[in-house]
Motif scaffolding. Structure first.
Motif, PDB file in Angstrom:
ATOM      1  N   VAL A  52      34.200  30.135  46.631  1.00 17.36           N
ATOM      2  CA  VAL A  52      33.462  31.384  46.442  1.00 17.36           C
ATOM      3  C   VAL A  52      33.590  31.867  44.996  1.00 17.36           C
ATOM      4  O   VAL A  52      32.591  32.195  44.358  1.00 17.36           O
ATOM      5  N   LEU A  98      30.648  32.734  42.410  1.00 21.64           N
ATOM      6  CA  LEU A  98      30.336  34.159  42.433  1.00 21.64           C
ATOM      7  C   LEU A  98      29.866  34.632  41.066  1.00 21.64           C
ATOM      8  O   LEU A  98      30.512  34.382  40.058  1.00 21.64           O
ATOM      9  N   ASP A  99      28.736  35.299  41.064  1.00 22.43           N
ATOM     10  CA  ASP A  99      28.184  35.840  39.831  1.00 22.43           C
ATOM     11  C   ASP A  99      28.248  37.363  39.957  1.00 22.43           C
ATOM     12  O   ASP A  99      27.450  37.963  40.664  1.00 22.43           O
ATOM     13  N   SER A 100      29.226  37.965  39.291  1.00 25.38           N
ATOM     14  CA  SER A 100      29.463  39.391  39.536  1.00 25.38           C
ATOM     15  C   SER A 100      28.279  40.255  39.131  1.00 25.38           C
ATOM     16  O   SER A 100      28.166  41.390  39.539  1.00 25.38           O
ATOM     17  N   ILE A 155      26.202  40.886  42.444  1.00 28.28           N
ATOM     18  CA  ILE A 155      26.691  41.615  43.603  1.00 28.28           C
ATOM     19  C   ILE A 155      26.922  43.065  43.246  1.00 28.28           C
ATOM     20  O   ILE A 155      27.187  43.394  42.092  1.00 28.28           O
ATOM     21  N   GLN A 161      25.054  35.846  47.654  1.00 24.00           N
ATOM     22  CA  GLN A 161      26.142  36.352  46.817  1.00 24.00           C
ATOM     23  C   GLN A 161      26.789  37.594  47.435  1.00 24.00           C
ATOM     24  O   GLN A 161      28.001  37.674  47.579  1.00 24.00           O
ATOM     25  N   TYR A 216      30.518  37.620  49.201  1.00 25.73           N
ATOM     26  CA  TYR A 216      31.509  38.541  48.644  1.00 25.73           C
ATOM     27  C   TYR A 216      32.040  39.487  49.722  1.00 25.73           C
ATOM     28  O   TYR A 216      33.242  39.649  49.898  1.00 25.73           O
ATOM     29  N   LEU A 238      39.056  38.825  42.905  1.00 25.79           N
ATOM     30  CA  LEU A 238      37.677  39.239  43.150  1.00 25.79           C
ATOM     31  C   LEU A 238      37.364  40.489  42.319  1.00 25.79           C
ATOM     32  O   LEU A 238      38.260  41.273  42.022  1.00 25.79           O
TER      33      LEU A 238
END
Length: 698
Positions: free
Chosen positions: A406, A410-412, A415, A488, A492, A517
């Motif tokens: 993850v 994960l592309d912050s 999200i 995403q 998350y 995270l």
RNA sequence: GGGCGAUUAGCUCAGUCGGUUAGAGCGCGUGCCUCACAUGCACGAGGUCAGUGGUUCGAGCCCACUAUCGCCCACCA
């Protein structure tokens, strides 16, 4: 020997040395053999003491000779008899179990075992020993040094328990306290109903010294040293009025009775439980009315072991009611005993323990914790061995690796960490609706399990969800659409919330990953159990996903049966009963293709089974895998026949049931409906399987 | 002596209110080092729910008895 007669009465004993303290011989009032002894005296051999002949129901005429030697100073039953028949006890032992002066000068100073032999010898010499035989019986031993314990009259402090037990008993009967598992309630009630006074003085060095002071002038020298130390005083009658006995928190300067300053404190200490029973409030500052006391008393749950129900739980209950006016806790969780793989209780003194530090080194702290929780069913003992920790370790590893996947993807920017419902308004894909639905059902179930103290069940629910739903299915699906903002957000949310429900079970790994995270800066994981979102429970998504999972599994099964190489992609044709069903499969076709290694997927209502294909029925769907050149018709026939056979048997059972008048009359409507529905479904499945079988035969 | 628990897959154990086909982990068989994880993935085999009788339309679950193993308590001359 009966006084003024040549007749003898024979008694049996396992402790001949206590004969020196005998004061009577007792018989059953119903025993005709000894009727003539009423009012007679007897003579104790060896020391020629005169004994009473008494009659009491406590004597069992069938045991031994029916004549019981009575030694009030050295046997609890005999002590009782002594009280009933007003017999003066004679204490013949010193505190160290050597014989004292009362045992006569011949035996004084001997150890009781030595004296036992000496008495036997003396009886033998006089021709008075009838027989000696081996006899198995239970005797108490010291819990530390295992020395045989000799009952011996001494003066001790007691707490009168009946008045205290009354309310504590009521609390259980009126269900203000609840045991988990409930069966321990009976044990508690039974003990409370048969409560006995509590001896609280102990002759050991370590402990709270008894806050009682004796005025030597009023009490005499022996007041302090008492029965335990000075045998001559042991036979005194207990005093009801006690001038010169002072109970005080601090040492008194002078005796309030006579004014003497010659005062000495009781050398004994209190039973360890006498301070422990105050624990629920003494730890909070009692008797001061502290803030802690107001806030934390009473509390809710006490977790403890069964062997401590009497010692501690019952007594805390009584002390709480007595001193605080209120029960200290309402729920009592009794856990099992930890045993080794041979069933022996683990204890440090036996040396059969598993050292948690070793397990932490080898498997990890979370593995230790999770594994222990998983095998701890309410009310059952746990059998522990090293290999039990592997599953916890493997799970921790799984969590770590899934989180790595993850985090890597994960592309912050995609999200929204500020709200929990970034996806609630958009229309979600099936797989997202499904995993959210499964997560919230799991959350609910875990909460319910914890509320009823089924912690192993809670652990299992999380394990099942995280590993087999989130990892095995959702993350595999998600690999296809990882870049979409919907996936995403969902990945998350589900991971982040899963970590929060995992936290009580695996605090370290969940915290570590959670910190990796993205979060709002003020977020704290520990304090936030996720909120239940009923809206996100989606039964339709559950059903649709079940169908997709069943299809993927069916295809994998066919691949495995026909030994299709793992790398090879294949074509699959699926016949559906309706347009909505078709729509679901078309929309999720990419996922089926990915997970079952399918390159060509045809979904339609009017679909003809391709030639040379393997077939399977999943509910109301039919799955065909063309296998030209691979399929073995006989083998495929066997496979389908086998399925058909078991389905047919179940179908038969169900049909019979639905024809049974009494079933239809008595069973609840929802059960009948369910049976009918599945009967119908099975019927259709059977038809399809039979058609498949026919097409092979052709 | 009194009280209580257990008996379910080869092993260790779950099994909710009695309801269709009794579950898990380990082990076992087969195939996979598939770009998160071989501490892994996929597929599969494996059960007379200790025995007997009963209650019920229906029993792993409720009742009775039996067998085996185990625990707690107790003042067994």
């Amino acid at each position: 020997k009966i006084k003024d007669s040549q007749e003898h009465v024979v008694v049996a004993t396992t402790r001949p040395e206590t004969m020196l303290g005998d004061v009577a011989v007792a018989f059953s009032p119903k025993d005709k053999r000894y009727k003539h002894l009423k009012g007679k005296k007897l003579i104790l051999p060896v020391i020629n003491r005169e004994l009473e002949a008494i009659f009491d129901r406590l004597v069992d005429p069938k045991f031994g000779t029916g004549a019981l030697k009575v030694t009030p100073a050295h046997d609890p039953v005999d002590f009782q008899l002594g009280l009933t028949h007003k017999l003066e006890p004679i204490n013949v032992m010193n505190p160290d179990a050597t014989m004292n002066r009362e045992a006569s000068v011949d035996y004084e100073g001997m150890d009781r075992i030595e004296c036992r032999e000496a008495i036997l010898e003396a009886l033998k010499e006089r021709g008075l020993l009838v027989k000696a035989e081996p006899h198995r019986h239970a005797v108490g031993h010291c819990y530390r040094c295992h020395t045989m314990v000799e009952p011996r009259l001494s003066k001790q402090w007691f707490v009168k328990m009946k008045p205290l037990a009354k309310k504590a008993l009521e609390a259980a009967k009126k269900k203000r306290i609840k045991f988990y598992p409930a069966r321990w309630t009976k044990v508690y009630i039974n003990w409370m109903e048969n409560i006995r006074d509590w001896c609280i003085s102990r002759q050991i060095w370590w402990g709270h010294r008894i806050p009682v002071y004796y005025c030597k002038k009023c009490q005499g020298r022996s007041a302090v040293s008492d029965a335990r130390l000075a045998p001559s005083s042991a036979n005194r009658k207990p005093q009801t009025v006690n001038p010169g006995i002072i109970v005080s928190k601090t040492r008194p300067d002078k005796c309030p009775s006579c004014g003497s300053a010659d005062i000495e404190q009781d050398p004994d200490v209190l039973d360890t439980w006498f301070s422990s029973w105050l624990w629920p409030f003494s730890t909070l500052g009692w008797p001061s009315e502290t803030e802690d006391l107001k806030y934390f008393y009473p509390t809710k749950t006490l977790v403890t072991a069964q062997e401590i129900i009497f010692f501690w739980v019952a007594r805390m209950m009584m002390a709480g009611i007595e001193f605080m006016g209120e029960i200290p806790f309402s729920d009592i969780y009794i856990h099992g005993t930890v045993r080794d793989d041979t069933g022996t209780k683990m204890s440090k003194s036996l040396g059969n323990i598993i050292d948690p530090l070793d397990i932490i080194n080898e498997f990890g702290a979370d593995a230790l914790r999770f594994s222990i929780i998983s095998i701890t069913a309410v009310g059952q003992d746990v059998f522990l061995s090293r290999d039990k920790f592997e599953s916890g370790r493997n799970f921790a590893n799984k969590i770590w690796n899934a989180s790595r996947l993850v985090l890597m993807n994960l592309d912050s920017g995609k999200i929204d960490i500020d709200t929990d419902d970034s996806f609630k308004d958009s229309s979600l894909e099936l797989k997202e609706r499904w995993i959210l639905s499964r997560f919230y059902q799991t959350l609910k179930n875990v909460g319910d399990s914890l509320d009823s103290y089924k912690i192993n069940e809670a652990a299992k629910l999380i394990y099942e969800f995280f590993w087999h739903e989130f990892c095995d299915w959702y993350l595999e699906f998600a690999k296809t659409t990882f870049s979409s903002s919907q996936t995403q957000a969902c990945v998350y949310q589900v991971l982040e919330k899963s970590l929060r429900i995992l936290h009580p079970f695996m605090p370290f790994i969940s915290e570590e990953i959670w910190q990796l995270l993205p979060h709002r800066s003020e977020s704290v994981m520990v304090a936030s159990w996720p909120e239940f979102e009923k809206k996100l429970i989606d039964k339709k998504a559950d059903r649709d996903m079940d169908a997709i999972i069943a299809i993927v599994t069916a295809i994998r099964n066919i691949r495995s049966t026909w030994r299709i190489e793992a790398q090879k992609t294949i074509a699959v044709h699926i016949k559906v009963p309706s347009d909505p069903a078709k729509k679901v499969l078309i929309e999720n076709g990419e996922y089926i293709k990915r997970l079952a290694k399918v390159d060509e997927l045809i979904v339609d209502r009017d679909l003809v089974k391709p030639k040379s294909s393997a077939a399977d029925v999943c509910g109301d769907l039919e799955v065909f895998v063309p296998l030209k050149g691979i399929i073995d018709y006989e083998k495929e026939k066997d496979r389908i026949s086998k399925n058909l056979e078991s389905l047919n048997a179940r179908f038969g059972d169900l049909s019979g049931k639905l024809k049974n008048e009494r079933f239809l009359q008595n069973a609840p409507a929802d059960v009948i409906d369910k049976f009918k529905a599945s009967h119908q479904e099975m019927k259709l499945q059977l038809e399809k399987l039979e058609a498949n079988l026919d097409s092979i035969k052709r």
